[in-house]
Write an enzyme that holds these catalytic residues in place. Structure first.
Site, PDB file in Angstrom:
ATOM      1  N   ASP A  36      52.369 -35.214  -9.196  1.00 59.35           N
ATOM      2  CA  ASP A  36      53.758 -36.438  -8.474  1.00 59.35           C
ATOM      3  C   ASP A  36      54.194 -36.099  -8.021  1.00 59.35           C
ATOM      4  O   ASP A  36      54.894 -34.771  -7.337  1.00 59.35           O
ATOM      5  CB  ASP A  36      53.319 -37.166  -9.562  1.00 59.35           C
ATOM      6  CG  ASP A  36      54.151 -38.083  -9.374  1.00 59.35           C
ATOM      7  OD1 ASP A  36      52.643 -38.665  -8.433  1.00 59.35           O
ATOM      8  OD2 ASP A  36      54.087 -39.631 -10.269  1.00 59.35           O
ATOM      9  N   ARG A  87      55.604 -51.127 -17.272  1.00 59.22           N
ATOM     10  CA  ARG A  87      56.441 -50.341 -17.785  1.00 59.22           C
ATOM     11  C   ARG A  87      57.005 -51.343 -16.879  1.00 59.22           C
ATOM     12  O   ARG A  87      56.871 -51.852 -15.385  1.00 59.22           O
ATOM     13  CB  ARG A  87      56.690 -48.868 -17.086  1.00 59.22           C
ATOM     14  CG  ARG A  87      56.858 -47.979 -17.362  1.00 59.22           C
ATOM     15  CD  ARG A  87      56.589 -46.194 -16.534  1.00 59.22           C
ATOM     16  NE  ARG A  87      56.199 -46.184 -14.851  1.00 59.22           N
ATOM     17  CZ  ARG A  87      56.967 -46.609 -14.498  1.00 59.22           C
ATOM     18  NH1 ARG A  87      58.310 -46.853 -14.543  1.00 59.22           N
ATOM     19  NH2 ARG A  87      56.240 -46.828 -13.034  1.00 59.22           N
ATOM     20  N   LEU A 111      46.391 -48.346 -13.940  1.00 54.21           N
ATOM     21  CA  LEU A 111      45.606 -47.702 -14.899  1.00 54.21           C
ATOM     22  C   LEU A 111      45.165 -48.838 -15.963  1.00 54.21           C
ATOM     23  O   LEU A 111      44.249 -48.616 -16.881  1.00 54.21           O
ATOM     24  CB  LEU A 111      45.744 -46.487 -15.761  1.00 54.21           C
ATOM     25  CG  LEU A 111      45.708 -45.182 -15.233  1.00 54.21           C
ATOM     26  CD1 LEU A 111      46.246 -44.540 -15.360  1.00 54.21           C
ATOM     27  CD2 LEU A 111      44.953 -45.168 -14.345  1.00 54.21           C
ATOM     28  N   LYS A 123      42.146 -50.760 -15.377  1.00 52.80           N
ATOM     29  CA  LYS A 123      41.469 -49.991 -16.526  1.00 52.80           C
ATOM     30  C   LYS A 123      41.153 -49.944 -17.256  1.00 52.80           C
ATOM     31  O   LYS A 123      39.631 -49.880 -17.956  1.00 52.80           O
ATOM     32  CB  LYS A 123      41.143 -48.229 -15.174  1.00 52.80           C
ATOM     33  CG  LYS A 123      40.862 -48.687 -14.433  1.00 52.80           C
ATOM     34  CD  LYS A 123      41.071 -46.925 -13.308  1.00 52.80           C
ATOM     35  CE  LYS A 123      40.247 -47.435 -12.318  1.00 52.80           C
ATOM     36  NZ  LYS A 123      40.178 -45.938 -11.389  1.00 52.80           N
ATOM     37  N   ASP A 135      42.155 -14.827  27.116  1.00 52.58           N
ATOM     38  CA  ASP A 135      42.543 -16.313  27.627  1.00 52.58           C
ATOM     39  C   ASP A 135      44.635 -15.824  27.758  1.00 52.58           C
ATOM     40  O   ASP A 135      44.638 -14.719  26.729  1.00 52.58           O
ATOM     41  CB  ASP A 135      42.212 -16.953  26.301  1.00 52.58           C
ATOM     42  CG  ASP A 135      42.909 -18.192  26.564  1.00 52.58           C
ATOM     43  OD1 ASP A 135      42.630 -18.503  27.702  1.00 52.58           O
ATOM     44  OD2 ASP A 135      43.294 -18.930  25.485  1.00 52.58           O
TER      45      ASP A 135
HETATM   46  P1  ADQ Z   1      52.962 -45.786 -14.075  1.00 46.48           P
HETATM   47  O1  ADQ Z   1      53.455 -46.676 -13.073  1.00 46.48           O
HETATM   48  O2  ADQ Z   1      53.167 -45.912 -15.125  1.00 46.48           O
HETATM   49  O3  ADQ Z   1      51.879 -44.516 -13.316  1.00 46.48           O
HETATM   50  P2  ADQ Z   1      50.311 -46.930 -14.516  1.00 46.48           P
HETATM   51  O4  ADQ Z   1      48.781 -46.181 -13.979  1.00 46.48           O
HETATM   52  O5  ADQ Z   1      49.178 -48.568 -15.034  1.00 46.48           O
HETATM   53  O6  ADQ Z   1      51.529 -47.084 -14.311  1.00 46.48           O
HETATM   54  O7  ADQ Z   1      50.117 -46.376 -16.354  1.00 46.48           O
HETATM   55  C1  ADQ Z   1      50.743 -47.109 -17.092  1.00 46.48           C
HETATM   56  C2  ADQ Z   1      50.885 -45.988 -18.197  1.00 46.48           C
HETATM   57  O8  ADQ Z   1      51.308 -46.831 -19.579  1.00 46.48           O
HETATM   58  C3  ADQ Z   1      48.853 -47.399 -19.464  1.00 46.48           C
HETATM   59  O9  ADQ Z   1      48.379 -46.250 -19.598  1.00 46.48           O
HETATM   60  C4  ADQ Z   1      49.596 -48.078 -19.828  1.00 46.48           C
HETATM   61  O10 ADQ Z   1      48.606 -48.286 -21.074  1.00 46.48           O
HETATM   62  C5  ADQ Z   1      51.103 -47.561 -20.656  1.00 46.48           C
HETATM   63  N1  ADQ Z   1      52.092 -48.676 -20.865  1.00 46.48           N
HETATM   64  C6  ADQ Z   1      52.651 -49.432 -20.359  1.00 46.48           C
HETATM   65  N2  ADQ Z   1      52.855 -50.339 -20.487  1.00 46.48           N
HETATM   66  C7  ADQ Z   1      52.884 -49.742 -22.513  1.00 46.48           C
HETATM   67  C8  ADQ Z   1      53.126 -50.408 -23.306  1.00 46.48           C
HETATM   68  N3  ADQ Z   1      54.527 -51.445 -23.460  1.00 46.48           N
HETATM   69  N4  ADQ Z   1      53.101 -50.287 -24.624  1.00 46.48           N
HETATM   70  C9  ADQ Z   1      52.466 -48.376 -24.502  1.00 46.48           C
HETATM   71  N5  ADQ Z   1      52.083 -48.145 -23.490  1.00 46.48           N
HETATM   72  C10 ADQ Z   1      52.214 -48.489 -22.104  1.00 46.48           C
HETATM   73  C11 ADQ Z   1      51.876 -44.546 -12.337  1.00 46.48           C
HETATM   74  C12 ADQ Z   1      51.102 -44.397 -11.038  1.00 46.48           C
HETATM   75  C13 ADQ Z   1      50.309 -45.101 -10.886  1.00 46.48           C
HETATM   76  C14 ADQ Z   1      49.004 -44.515 -11.573  1.00 46.48           C
HETATM   77  C15 ADQ Z   1      49.652 -43.204 -13.402  1.00 46.48           C
HETATM   78  C16 ADQ Z   1      48.617 -42.815 -13.039  1.00 46.48           C
HETATM   79  O11 ADQ Z   1      52.381 -45.545 -10.650  1.00 46.48           O
HETATM   80  O12 ADQ Z   1      49.981 -46.230  -9.928  1.00 46.48           O
HETATM   81  O13 ADQ Z   1      48.370 -45.315 -11.953  1.00 46.48           O
HETATM   82  O14 ADQ Z   1      51.097 -43.428 -12.484  1.00 46.48           O
HETATM   83  O15 ADQ Z   1      47.810 -41.617 -11.803  1.00 46.48           O
END
Ligand code: ADQ
Length: 736
Positions: A146, A280, A383, A386, A505
């Site tokens: 990252d 987040r 994610l 997904k 060359d």
């Molecule tokens: P993030 O910006 O953190 O990740 P995301 O891919 O959605 O975004 O992952 C968030 C993770 O946090 C998910 O596994 C989700 O389940 C968990 N999560 C979110 N809110 C939550 C809550 N209130 N309570 C508990 N769990 C929560 C970064 C990049 C993304 C990329 C990922 C992975 O910004 O684009 O998909 O890395 O590469």
């Protein structure tokens, strides 16, 4: 013993130093679970496999507690990189989250170009390098994660040249127009930093392309299908869309506790339809415009009043950055407004949750939700989209997904929307909530199959196997590199030969490529070197160049080497006159020059060079992409035009050249070889046109390509600077 070292900014554990003791809490997230599943699988399959996680423990640990902290983490397979408060402020909250994060997500007006942040970013990357280096053993594989560690790959490469090293970027890589906003030294360092890795991975094809594009424009390094040559070294950029731990979400969804919790949630929300979003707290996630869309939906479709609840679940994040604080306040206000405007005593339209929840609660919410409303303004992957569908084992649920999320590329069956268009969000909500169970299944089944097939384990396996392949390819190419041993053998063969032949060359081989052809005159060192080579036998050394004969004669005549000009059209033995290798009439030029001349006026910085036997269009000083594009068009036009003429069109390094067919460096060399029957041939060149030369030589010849490893030559040299020492060695050996 195979070892994998995963390096990321945050460790999967967060340490807190309390008054009396250290508290160690596991942190969660998509990345951590992705690696968890992969590492577990490798442990099962390869006895002795070990993985170590290197990263920052998430808070400042005092000097006194560091030893204990390290011990605590060691038991959990982790190694800490300790940062002072100031370092984490300027590094993580500074350069990472106030410079790179907004820039990479196209929020260019949020970007803070504070030099102090950059300096700390460099320093912290160096600290990571120190910690990783301290634990490296031969055979280790390192995988850096990252945007916080963009410089680390090159720092590690410098210290450990043979290291198997991968890098993955989890955010988008922005288009060149955005990336270029960074001050030039920073952006160069960042690209060089990333290129330290053997394999550089991105979520989405566009990000890979944008990266390659910036590498080309900013560092001037070309690529071939994602392969980049740095001198004679090879790197690769490729796409690996991260998945989720599909099996785990399915299992959790089927568990009794989740089922019970799901029923409870439905009850708590009054059996209304549930729209869920999970993020987040981040301005890139589009939470505010999502609320606007929902508000518009309630306005437009009053029939849904009291029948639907929107649950935005937001995890606190990066509260130290001002933009996040502002966003927090804005969300509170917006939620209040919607609830105030539409809510009733018995119905709260938005049930806002500002907290992290555990996995079971999260999956229960996914399972309970009728619609997932995932609308980031920009997201590397996302994610949550997904996870939502992975949890829906019965194929139910309607996913509304932003086209700005990387995940949308694999989820075309979802309802894709533009998050800036609130109307679309409102319409999509109505569509999603009205969707039949049958349509939901039809849309979700193919997505779920894809998610199952390319889950987080598969992602890591795919990346690792690609990394192995890059290494393998490097080894194959590396065996072509003229090392000391091979050079010794070459010199001995030269010394033993009765009739040696050297074909060298000029531009890019004996002298560096100059911005303009006329600036590449030989220096004294070179003239002297050639003179000494020719003194063994003037008939054994030829400069074989694309240049016209006048220049070659003026520059190199006095050294007494033989000259081959215009890619083999003209030949001049030492002390003799020029002769044409193939009789030709020059009339064709009158037809070709106007065509090529038109391109000079179209492409600023390009120029036409008329030689005796050829015409060349150079675009070295032009915009690299426009130049390359026009070069293709010109080559195409010329190829068609010359189809019935005895002419050929050649594409060289930043040059398109037309000349009489059958005249090339290879043909010229073949004649020499035939005439002289040399018992030793050394040919060195760097250009595409030298490939003809290499191809025409006997199998025993030493053909040496300078630079990029893509060549038919038997051997490689890293760069132009290595050529003269190689030639000097021939002379040294000779004297001993
Ligand atoms: P993030 O910006 O953190 O990740 P995301 O891919 O959605 O975004 O992952 C968030 C993770 O946090 C998910 O596994 C989700 O389940 C968990 N999560 C979110 N809110 C939550 C809550 N209130 N309570 C508990 N769990 C929560 C970064 C990049 C993304 C990329 C990922 C992975 O910004 O684009 O998909 O890395 O590469």
């Amino acid at each position: 013993m195979p070892r994998l070292i995963i390096v990321s900014n945050r460790l999967p554990f967060t340490l807190h130093e309390g008054e009396a003791e250290l508290e160690c809490k596991p942190s969660s997230g998509g990345l951590i679970t992705a690696f968890g599943a992969y590492v577990e699988q490798r442990r099962e399959q390869e006895p002795g496999f070990e993985s170590i996680w290197v990263g920052w423990p998430g808070s400042e640990i005092s000097d006194a507690a560091r030893e204990r902290a390290s011990e605590l983490l060691k038991q959990r397979g982790a190694l800490p990189v300790f940062l002072s408060r100031e370092e984490s402020d300027d590094f993580y909250y500074g350069f990472c989250n106030r410079t790179l994060w907004p820039l990479f997500h196209y929020f260019s007006s949020y970007v803070d170009y504070e030099p102090k942040y950059w300096d700390t970013y460099v320093r912290v990357n160096q600290s990571f390098c120190g910690v990783v280096s301290s634990l490296l053993q031969p055979g280790d594989t390192v995988w850096v994660q990252d945007y916080q560690l963009l410089l680390l790959p090159a720092l590690l490469r410098e210290r450990h040249p043979g290291l198997q090293l991968g890098f993955f970027l989890h955010t988008p890589f922005p288009s060149y127009e955005v990336f270029r906003l960074l001050p030039t030294p920073w952006k160069r360092e960042i690209l060089r930093g990333m290129l330290g890795a053997d394999l550089i991975g991105f979520h989405v094809h566009e990000y890979t392309q944008y990266f390659l594009h910036s590498v080309q424009r900013i560092l001037g390094l070309e690529h071939r299908l994602g392969q980049i040559a740095i001198g004679a070294e090879l790197r690769r950029a490729d796409t690996f869309p991260l998945g989720v731990d599909f099996a785990k979400f399915e299992q959790l969804a089927a568990s009794d506790r989740v089922r019970q919790r799901r029923a409870q949630i439905a009850e708590e929300l009054g059996q209304r339809k549930i729209v869920l979003s999970v993020d987040r707290l981040d301005y890139t996630k589009g939470i505010e415009s999502r609320l606007r869309g929902y508000e518009l939906f309630l306005e437009r479709f009053p029939e849904w009043h009291d029948k639907v609840v929107f649950v935005p679940l937001v995890v606190p994040s990066r509260a130290e950055v001002p933009e996040y604080e502002q966003l927090k306040r804005a969300l509170d206000e917006r939620v209040g407004e919607i609830n105030g405007r539409f809510g009733t005593l018995g119905w709260v339209p938005v049930v806002y949750q500002y907290r992290a929840v555990d996995q079971e609660e999260l999956v229960a919410l996914y399972v309970a939700a009728d619609a997932g409303l995932i609308t980031p303004l920009r997201d590397g992957m996302n994610l949550v989209a997904k996870e939502y569908l992975a949890s829906k084992s019965d194929g139910s649920g309607a996913l509304i997904l932003s086209e700005m999320a990387g995940a949308s590329r694999e989820m075309a069956e979802a309802i894709l929307i533009n998050p800036n268009h609130w109307d679309e969000i409102a319409e999509a909500l109505n569509q999603a909530l009205s969707m039949s169970a049958e349509e939901q299944r039809l849309r979700n089944t193919p997505i779920r199959e894809r998610l199952r097939a390319y889950d987080s384990r598969r992602w890591a396996v795919h990346f690792m196997s690609s990394l192995g392949k890059v290494k393998e390819q490097q080894r194959r190419l590396g065996s072509k590199l003229l090392n000391r041993e091979l050079r010794g053998a070459l010199s001995r063969a030269y010394r033993a030969a009765q009739r040696p032949l050297l074909l060298l060359d000029y531009d890019g081989t004996l002298v560096p490529i100059a911005p303009e052809p006329r600036l590449a005159a030989p220096d004294q060192e070179l003239t002297e070197l050639l003179r000494r080579l020719a003194s063994r036998s003037a008939r054994s050394v030829f400069i074989i160049s694309g240049r016209e004969r006048g220049t070659l004669e003026r520059w190199l005549g006095p050294t007494r080497v033989g000259l081959i000009a215009e890619h083999g059209a003209w030949l001049r033995e030492s002390g003799e006159d020029w002769r044409l290798s193939k009789p030709q009439s020059p009339e064709w030029k009158a037809q070709i020059v106007p065509i090529m001349g038109a391109y000079v006026s179209q492409v600023a910085g390009s120029l036409l060079e008329e030689k005796d036997q050829s015409v060349a269009w150079h675009y070295r000083r032009s915009d690299p992409e426009l130049g390359a594009q026009r070069a293709k068009e010109l080559a195409d036009e010329l190829t068609q035009f010359t189809a019935n003429l005895d002419l050929q069109v050649l594409e060289g390094k930043k040059v398109i050249e037309v000349r009489v067919a059958g005249v090339n460096k290879g043909a010229a060399a073949a004649v020499l070889v035939l005439e002289r029957e040399p018992d030793f041939v050394l040919a060195i060149g760097d250009d595409q046109t030298d490939e003809d030369l290499f191809r025409s030589l006997p199998a025993s010849a030493y053909s040496v390509h300078v630079g990029a490893p893509f060549t038919v030559a038997r051997f490689n040299l890293h760069e132009q600077k290595d050529v003269r020492p190689l030639l000097s060695e021939l002379l040294e050996e000779e004297r001993t």
